[in-house]
Write a protein that holds these residues in place. Structure first.
Motif, PDB file in Angstrom:
ATOM      1  N   GLY A  63       0.811  -1.212   0.000  1.00  0.00           N
ATOM      2  CA  GLY A  63       0.000   0.000   0.000  1.00  0.00           C
ATOM      3  C   GLY A  63       0.842   1.259   0.000  1.00  0.00           C
ATOM      4  O   GLY A  63       1.751   1.405   0.820  1.00  0.00           O
ATOM      5  N   ALA A  64       0.515   2.164  -0.898  1.00  0.00           N
ATOM      6  CA  ALA A  64       1.288   3.403  -1.016  1.00  0.00           C
ATOM      7  C   ALA A  64       1.190   4.262   0.227  1.00  0.00           C
ATOM      8  O   ALA A  64       2.098   5.036   0.531  1.00  0.00           O
ATOM      9  N   ASN A  65       0.097   4.152   0.982  1.00  0.00           N
ATOM     10  CA  ASN A  65      -0.105   4.985   2.173  1.00  0.00           C
ATOM     11  C   ASN A  65       0.336   4.301   3.455  1.00  0.00           C
ATOM     12  O   ASN A  65       0.136   4.833   4.546  1.00  0.00           O
ATOM     13  N   THR A  66       0.915   3.117   3.341  1.00  0.00           N
ATOM     14  CA  THR A  66       1.384   2.381   4.508  1.00  0.00           C
ATOM     15  C   THR A  66       2.757   2.888   4.933  1.00  0.00           C
ATOM     16  O   THR A  66       3.689   2.896   4.125  1.00  0.00           O
ATOM     17  N   SER A  67       2.877   3.331   6.183  1.00  0.00           N
ATOM     18  CA  SER A  67       4.166   3.829   6.667  1.00  0.00           C
ATOM     19  C   SER A  67       5.160   2.707   6.886  1.00  0.00           C
ATOM     20  O   SER A  67       6.362   2.872   6.668  1.00  0.00           O
ATOM     21  N   GLY A  68       4.668   1.562   7.345  1.00  0.00           N
ATOM     22  CA  GLY A  68       5.554   0.442   7.619  1.00  0.00           C
ATOM     23  C   GLY A  68       4.773  -0.846   7.753  1.00  0.00           C
ATOM     24  O   GLY A  68       3.563  -0.844   7.954  1.00  0.00           O
ATOM     25  N   LYS A  69       5.453  -1.958   7.618  1.00  0.00           N
ATOM     26  CA  LYS A  69       4.860  -3.283   7.758  1.00  0.00           C
ATOM     27  C   LYS A  69       5.902  -4.235   8.310  1.00  0.00           C
ATOM     28  O   LYS A  69       7.103  -4.031   8.157  1.00  0.00           O
ATOM     29  N   VAL A  70       5.422  -5.308   8.927  1.00  0.00           N
ATOM     30  CA  VAL A  70       6.290  -6.432   9.247  1.00  0.00           C
ATOM     31  C   VAL A  70       5.792  -7.596   8.408  1.00  0.00           C
ATOM     32  O   VAL A  70       4.646  -8.006   8.514  1.00  0.00           O
ATOM     33  N   GLY A  91       9.413 -12.289  10.930  1.00  0.00           N
ATOM     34  CA  GLY A  91       9.143 -11.204   9.996  1.00  0.00           C
ATOM     35  C   GLY A  91      10.315 -10.247   9.873  1.00  0.00           C
ATOM     36  O   GLY A  91      11.360 -10.427  10.484  1.00  0.00           O
ATOM     37  N   ARG A  92      10.135  -9.216   9.048  1.00  0.00           N
ATOM     38  CA  ARG A  92      11.122  -8.164   8.874  1.00  0.00           C
ATOM     39  C   ARG A  92      10.416  -6.816   8.862  1.00  0.00           C
ATOM     40  O   ARG A  92       9.271  -6.710   8.417  1.00  0.00           O
ATOM     41  N   ILE A  93      11.092  -5.792   9.342  1.00  0.00           N
ATOM     42  CA  ILE A  93      10.532  -4.443   9.323  1.00  0.00           C
ATOM     43  C   ILE A  93      10.731  -3.839   7.936  1.00  0.00           C
ATOM     44  O   ILE A  93      11.833  -3.850   7.390  1.00  0.00           O
ATOM     45  N   HIS A  94       9.647  -3.308   7.376  1.00  0.00           N
ATOM     46  CA  HIS A  94       9.675  -2.625   6.091  1.00  0.00           C
ATOM     47  C   HIS A  94       9.164  -1.204   6.292  1.00  0.00           C
ATOM     48  O   HIS A  94       8.116  -0.993   6.898  1.00  0.00           O
ATOM     49  N   LEU A  95       9.896  -0.228   5.779  1.00  0.00           N
ATOM     50  CA  LEU A  95       9.520   1.178   5.909  1.00  0.00           C
ATOM     51  C   LEU A  95       9.287   1.782   4.527  1.00  0.00           C
ATOM     52  O   LEU A  95      10.018   1.496   3.581  1.00  0.00           O
ATOM     53  N   ASN A  96       8.272   2.636   4.440  1.00  0.00           N
ATOM     54  CA  ASN A  96       7.933   3.310   3.196  1.00  0.00           C
ATOM     55  C   ASN A  96       8.908   4.455   2.955  1.00  0.00           C
ATOM     56  O   ASN A  96       8.949   5.417   3.715  1.00  0.00           O
ATOM     57  N   ASN A 104       9.374  12.435   3.472  1.00  0.00           N
ATOM     58  CA  ASN A 104       8.415  13.524   3.619  1.00  0.00           C
ATOM     59  C   ASN A 104       7.870  13.714   5.032  1.00  0.00           C
ATOM     60  O   ASN A 104       6.926  14.482   5.227  1.00  0.00           O
ATOM     61  N   ARG A 105       8.439  13.057   6.001  1.00  0.00           N
ATOM     62  CA  ARG A 105       7.995  13.209   7.375  1.00  0.00           C
ATOM     63  C   ARG A 105       9.151  13.598   8.283  1.00  0.00           C
ATOM     64  O   ARG A 105      10.309  13.353   7.981  1.00  0.00           O
ATOM     65  N   GLN A 106       8.783  14.175   9.417  1.00  0.00           N
ATOM     66  CA  GLN A 106       9.788  14.559  10.401  1.00  0.00           C
ATOM     67  C   GLN A 106      10.415  13.309  11.021  1.00  0.00           C
ATOM     68  O   GLN A 106       9.798  12.237  11.064  1.00  0.00           O
ATOM     69  N   ALA A 107      11.635  13.479  11.525  1.00  0.00           N
ATOM     70  CA  ALA A 107      12.352  12.343  12.101  1.00  0.00           C
ATOM     71  C   ALA A 107      11.578  11.705  13.253  1.00  0.00           C
ATOM     72  O   ALA A 107      11.589  10.485  13.411  1.00  0.00           O
ATOM     73  N   GLU A 108      10.875  12.520  14.057  1.00  0.00           N
ATOM     74  CA  GLU A 108      10.108  11.954  15.173  1.00  0.00           C
ATOM     75  C   GLU A 108       8.981  11.060  14.671  1.00  0.00           C
ATOM     76  O   GLU A 108       8.706  10.007  15.260  1.00  0.00           O
ATOM     77  N   GLU A 109       8.333  11.450  13.578  1.00  0.00           N
ATOM     78  CA  GLU A 109       7.270  10.625  13.010  1.00  0.00           C
ATOM     79  C   GLU A 109       7.824   9.298  12.510  1.00  0.00           C
ATOM     80  O   GLU A 109       7.188   8.245  12.672  1.00  0.00           O
ATOM     81  N   VAL A 110       9.000   9.341  11.901  1.00  0.00           N
ATOM     82  CA  VAL A 110       9.641   8.111  11.444  1.00  0.00           C
ATOM     83  C   VAL A 110      10.009   7.234  12.639  1.00  0.00           C
ATOM     84  O   VAL A 110       9.844   6.011  12.607  1.00  0.00           O
ATOM     85  N   ALA A 111      10.480   7.858  13.720  1.00  0.00           N
ATOM     86  CA  ALA A 111      10.833   7.114  14.934  1.00  0.00           C
ATOM     87  C   ALA A 111       9.611   6.410  15.511  1.00  0.00           C
ATOM     88  O   ALA A 111       9.694   5.257  15.957  1.00  0.00           O
ATOM     89  N   ILE A 112       8.466   7.084  15.517  1.00  0.00           N
ATOM     90  CA  ILE A 112       7.235   6.479  16.025  1.00  0.00           C
ATOM     91  C   ILE A 112       6.852   5.271  15.177  1.00  0.00           C
ATOM     92  O   ILE A 112       6.445   4.221  15.699  1.00  0.00           O
ATOM     93  N   THR A 113       6.997   5.403  13.847  1.00  0.00           N
ATOM     94  CA  THR A 113       6.720   4.277  12.961  1.00  0.00           C
ATOM     95  C   THR A 113       7.651   3.108  13.263  1.00  0.00           C
ATOM     96  O   THR A 113       7.217   1.950  13.299  1.00  0.00           O
ATOM     97  N   ILE A 114       8.922   3.400  13.498  1.00  0.00           N
ATOM     98  CA  ILE A 114       9.886   2.336  13.804  1.00  0.00           C
ATOM     99  C   ILE A 114       9.508   1.630  15.098  1.00  0.00           C
ATOM    100  O   ILE A 114       9.556   0.392  15.185  1.00  0.00           O
ATOM    101  N   ILE A 115       9.124   2.383  16.127  1.00  0.00           N
ATOM    102  CA  ILE A 115       8.707   1.753  17.387  1.00  0.00           C
ATOM    103  C   ILE A 115       7.488   0.878  17.155  1.00  0.00           C
ATOM    104  O   ILE A 115       7.412  -0.264  17.636  1.00  0.00           O
ATOM    105  N   HIS A 116       6.510   1.417  16.433  1.00  0.00           N
ATOM    106  CA  HIS A 116       5.285   0.669  16.127  1.00  0.00           C
ATOM    107  C   HIS A 116       5.637  -0.672  15.486  1.00  0.00           C
ATOM    108  O   HIS A 116       5.179  -1.738  15.942  1.00  0.00           O
ATOM    109  N   GLU A 117       6.449  -0.632  14.432  1.00  0.00           N
ATOM    110  CA  GLU A 117       6.797  -1.865  13.729  1.00  0.00           C
ATOM    111  C   GLU A 117       7.690  -2.767  14.574  1.00  0.00           C
ATOM    112  O   GLU A 117       7.597  -3.997  14.486  1.00  0.00           O
TER     113      GLU A 117
END
Length: 236
Positions: A115-122, A169-174, A180-193
């Motif tokens: 999905g193009a709008n998915t920030s990350g997946k495992v 699984g493996r962590i995948h990031l968009n 296009n996002r701030q580093a904190e938003e990317v960090a939150i995505t990483i924690i989530h995944e």
């Protein structure tokens, strides 16, 4: 699965003095695309921030100043021992910067099924046949931890100590979101995944103001990736 595309430096701070880099891979089949240095640097900074947020949240979990946050994200009767278990598994996983613990980057064309709008997946690699065109990606099935304080959900959930299936699984990031996002938003995505990947959490609701978020049961909150990601942000 493609070839190695680079590494990103991971800074150390405070008592967090593990490995110095994470391994990045671009997961388009036979891709020759390289991760731009600026993107790699941003991922490295976000990864560092993510691990430091988790460590800070873990250190302050039992402090009274965070009691309201615990109730907000995990419910009034949330057992902190269970929260601690998820945070420890997540932190230990993030500290593993060995070559085997890779982060894969995808775009809407390299992995359209995510999905193009998915920030990350495992997800994990599933081979179906010998021809590359018949090989598909499959989302890993994760067993969720359950607190002894709650009744088991329909179908049953496994105890947290048995959560290592998530390591398949493996962590995948968009990559578009990273750019296009701030580093904190990317960090939150990483924690989530990472809570998916290392502690087997699920997705029962997202912290975006939707009704689903507010209607989760206590057990769902305890096993919800976004609950941990935003708790770590706010408690750090």
């Amino acid at each position: 699965m493609g070839i190695w595309r680079g590494k990103a430096a991971v800074s150390s701070g405070g008592d967090w003095t593990h490995g110095s880099e994470i391994h990045l891979k671009f997961n388009s089949y036979k891709s020759t695309k390289k991760v731009a240095p600026a993107d790699a640097e941003k991922i490295g900074r976000a990864y560092s921030a993510a691990a430091q947020m988790v460590e800070s949240a873990l250190g302050g979990l039992y402090e009274e100043k965070n009691a309201d946050l615990v109730r907000m994200y995990f419910g009034d009767k949330a057992p902190r021992k269970e929260i601690e278990g998820v945070l420890r598994l997540t932190l230990n996983g993030l500290k593993d910067t060995s070559e085997g613990n890779k982060i894969f980057l995808f775009t809407k064309t390299s992995r359209p099924e995510l999905g193009a709008n998915t920030s990350g997946k495992v997800s994990s690699w599933k081979r179906e046949g010998t021809d590359a065109s018949t090989q598909k990606w499959a989302i890993s099935k994760r067993k969720l931890p359950v607190s002894s304080s709650f009744e088991k959900a329909s179908g049953g959930l496994d105890n947290i100590e048995k959560k290592y299936e998530a390591y398949k699984g493996r962590i995948h990031l968009n990559l578009f979101h990273i750019k296009n996002r701030q580093a904190e938003e990317v960090a939150i995505t990483i924690i989530h995944e990472a809570t998916h990947r290392f502690a087997g959490t699920g997705d029962f609701g997202y912290n975006d103001g939707t009704r689903k978020w507010y209607s989760m049961t206590d057990e769902e909150r305890l096993n919800n990736a976004d609950s941990y990601a935003y708790f770590c942000r706010d408690a750090s």
